[in-house]
Design a protein around this motif. Structure first.
Motif, short mmCIF file in Angstrom:
data_model
loop_
_atom_site.label_atom_id
_atom_site.label_comp_id
_atom_site.label_asym_id
_atom_site.label_seq_id
_atom_site.Cartn_x
_atom_site.Cartn_y
_atom_site.Cartn_z
N LYS A 1 43.72 38.86 27.35
CA LYS A 1 42.39 38.64 27.88
C LYS A 1 42.48 38.25 29.16
CE LYS A 1 37.74 36.90 27.33
NZ LYS A 1 37.21 37.77 28.31
N PHE A 2 43.25 37.25 29.38
CA PHE A 2 43.58 36.59 30.70
C PHE A 2 44.17 37.50 31.64
CE2 PHE A 2 46.58 34.77 33.73
CZ PHE A 2 45.73 33.95 34.49
N CYS A 3 45.13 38.23 31.51
CA CYS A 3 45.69 39.31 32.27
C CYS A 3 44.55 40.52 32.75
CB CYS A 3 47.07 39.95 31.69
SG CYS A 3 48.33 38.64 31.37
N SER A 4 44.19 41.23 31.53
CA SER A 4 42.99 42.31 32.15
C SER A 4 41.98 41.84 32.66
CB SER A 4 42.53 42.99 30.63
OG SER A 4 42.63 42.17 29.61
N ASP A 5 41.51 40.49 32.45
CA ASP A 5 40.19 39.94 33.13
C ASP A 5 40.67 39.72 34.81
OD1 ASP A 5 38.80 40.01 31.05
OD2 ASP A 5 38.36 37.90 30.68
N LEU A 6 41.87 39.06 34.80
CA LEU A 6 42.49 38.76 36.19
C LEU A 6 42.63 40.02 37.03
CD1 LEU A 6 45.21 38.36 38.25
CD2 LEU A 6 43.68 36.78 38.17
N LEU A 7 42.93 41.19 36.26
CA LEU A 7 42.99 42.54 37.18
C LEU A 7 41.54 42.91 37.49
CD1 LEU A 7 45.79 44.24 35.00
CD2 LEU A 7 46.09 43.13 37.40
N ARG A 8 40.77 42.91 36.59
CA ARG A 8 39.37 43.17 36.78
C ARG A 8 38.71 42.48 37.78
NH1 ARG A 8 34.85 42.65 32.12
NH2 ARG A 8 33.15 43.85 33.16
N PHE A 9 39.08 41.11 37.89
CA PHE A 9 38.54 40.19 38.78
C PHE A 9 39.09 40.59 40.27
CE2 PHE A 9 38.58 35.99 41.00
CZ PHE A 9 37.43 35.88 41.22
N ALA A 10 40.40 40.77 40.44
CA ALA A 10 40.98 40.89 41.69
C ALA A 10 40.70 42.15 42.14
CB ALA A 10 42.61 41.15 41.59
N GLN A 11 40.49 43.25 41.23
CA GLN A 11 39.92 44.54 41.78
C GLN A 11 38.45 44.29 42.38
OE1 GLN A 11 42.12 47.40 41.51
NE2 GLN A 11 40.73 47.84 42.97
N ILE A 12 37.70 43.73 41.96
CA ILE A 12 36.27 43.34 42.23
C ILE A 12 36.17 42.85 43.37
CG2 ILE A 12 34.32 42.06 41.90
CD1 ILE A 12 34.63 42.54 38.63
N ILE A 13 37.20 41.74 43.75
CA ILE A 13 37.24 40.98 45.00
C ILE A 13 37.77 42.03 45.67
CG2 ILE A 13 38.23 39.19 46.25
CD1 ILE A 13 36.32 38.05 44.20
N LYS A 14 38.71 42.69 45.61
CA LYS A 14 39.39 43.62 46.76
C LYS A 14 38.38 44.69 47.21
CE LYS A 14 43.59 46.45 47.12
NZ LYS A 14 44.94 46.64 47.03
N ASN A 15 37.68 45.38 46.17
CA ASN A 15 36.70 46.31 46.68
C ASN A 15 35.71 45.70 47.45
OD1 ASN A 15 38.04 48.11 45.18
ND2 ASN A 15 36.64 47.97 43.49
N GLY A 16 35.14 44.52 47.15
CA GLY A 16 34.24 43.64 48.16
C GLY A 16 34.63 43.52 49.32
N MET A 17 35.73 43.35 49.55
CA MET A 17 36.50 42.78 50.78
C MET A 17 36.90 43.82 51.53
SD MET A 17 37.19 39.59 51.09
CE MET A 17 37.01 38.05 50.23
N LEU A 18 36.63 45.22 51.14
CA LEU A 18 37.10 46.26 51.93
C LEU A 18 36.84 46.40 53.43
CD1 LEU A 18 37.15 49.47 49.40
CD2 LEU A 18 39.00 48.28 50.34
N ASN A 19 35.38 45.83 53.57
CA ASN A 19 35.16 45.76 55.04
C ASN A 19 35.53 44.37 56.04
OD1 ASN A 19 34.00 48.36 54.89
ND2 ASN A 19 32.11 47.62 53.74
N TYR A 20 36.17 43.68 55.21
CA TYR A 20 36.51 42.51 55.72
C TYR A 20 38.10 42.36 55.57
CZ TYR A 20 31.88 41.46 54.89
OH TYR A 20 30.57 41.51 54.64
N SER A 21 38.56 41.52 56.66
CA SER A 21 40.14 41.23 56.28
C SER A 21 40.38 39.88 56.23
CB SER A 21 40.86 41.80 57.65
OG SER A 21 40.35 41.24 58.71
N LEU A 22 41.50 39.34 55.51
CA LEU A 22 41.83 38.05 55.28
C LEU A 22 42.69 37.81 56.52
CD1 LEU A 22 42.51 37.94 51.52
CD2 LEU A 22 40.41 37.14 52.59
#
Ligand SMILES: Cc1cc2nc3c(=O)[nH]c(=O)nc-3n(C[C@H](O)[C@H](O)[C@H](O)COP(=O)(O)O)c2cc1C
Length: 191
Positions: A168-189
């Motif tokens: 659960k930890f690993c699959s939730d983490l991947l999901r979370f990272a994907q959500i942040i990555k998609n949301g960040m597409l128009n921004y750069s770190l």
């Protein structure tokens, strides 16, 4: 997707380092095309924190390499044993060398103990750290109790529980990272 796991223990026969390796394996089982970097704090051998200019060139190069790995990671996972009611001191020393690397970075936390309370104190300290440095703290955390049973007895109740929680930890983490990555597409770190 690139995931970096920082295993924080410095003890030679550390069980939490075994847990970090188990998580690496679990991530690959869930998604085989992941790029996973496992950093073993025992091998970093960083000096007690000092100003950058006081470090040797070799130490500076090592820190630059770790910094680059953190910056290029879609998520950073920190694994800590609980030592004397907190996260491992050697881990905090390593974490203190960096700052900007954590901002907006998805961060997953794992605490490990030989006791029954999952390393709650270490987890609380890591969560306070993650919040302070502006990381995006993943909602699902992993707390591993009775780690010697998990490491040494694969069919024990603790091992079965670990497998379920790690999944659960690993699959939730991947999901979370994907959500942040998609949301960040128009921004750069930015560095
Ligand atoms: C210096 C030291 C302090 C420890 N303090 C705690 C503690 O406060 N609470 C706890 O649940 N376990 C504590 N432990 C036990 C660890 O949870 C146990 O060693 C476990 O295997 C995780 O650490 P490891 O990665 O070094 O193996 C301590 C162990 C050491 C070596």
């Amino acid at each position: 997707m690139k995931i970096t796991i920082l295993s924080g223990a410095t003890r030679e026969s550390s069980h939490s380092t075994s847990i970090a390796k188990r998580l690496e394996k679990k991530f690959y089982e869930i998604q085989e095309d992941l790029d996973i970097v496992l950093i073993d704090n025992r091998k970093l051998r960083l000096p007690v924190y000092d100003n950058f200019e006081n470090l040797t060139n070799e130490e500076k190069d090592r820190l630059d390499a770790i910094s680059g790995t953190f910056f290029s990671s879609d998520a950073l996972i920190i694994v800590s044993p609980e030592y004397n009611g907190g996260m491992a001191g050697g881990l905090k020393n390593t974490l203190d060398y960096f700052r900007k690397e954590y901002e907006w970075r998805p961060m997953g936390l794992v605490s490990v103990t030989s006791g029954t309370l999952g390393g709650q104190n270490a987890m609380n300290q890591m969560a306070a750290f993650a919040s302070y440095v502006g990381a995006c703290l993943a909602p699902t955390r992993l707390m591993v109790s009775q780690v010697q049973e998990v490491v040494n007895h694969p069919h024990s109740a603790e091992s079965v529980r670990f497998e379920k929680n790690a999944e659960k930890f690993c699959s939730d983490l991947l999901r979370f990272a994907q959500i942040i990555k998609n949301g960040m597409l128009n921004y750069s770190l930015v560095k």
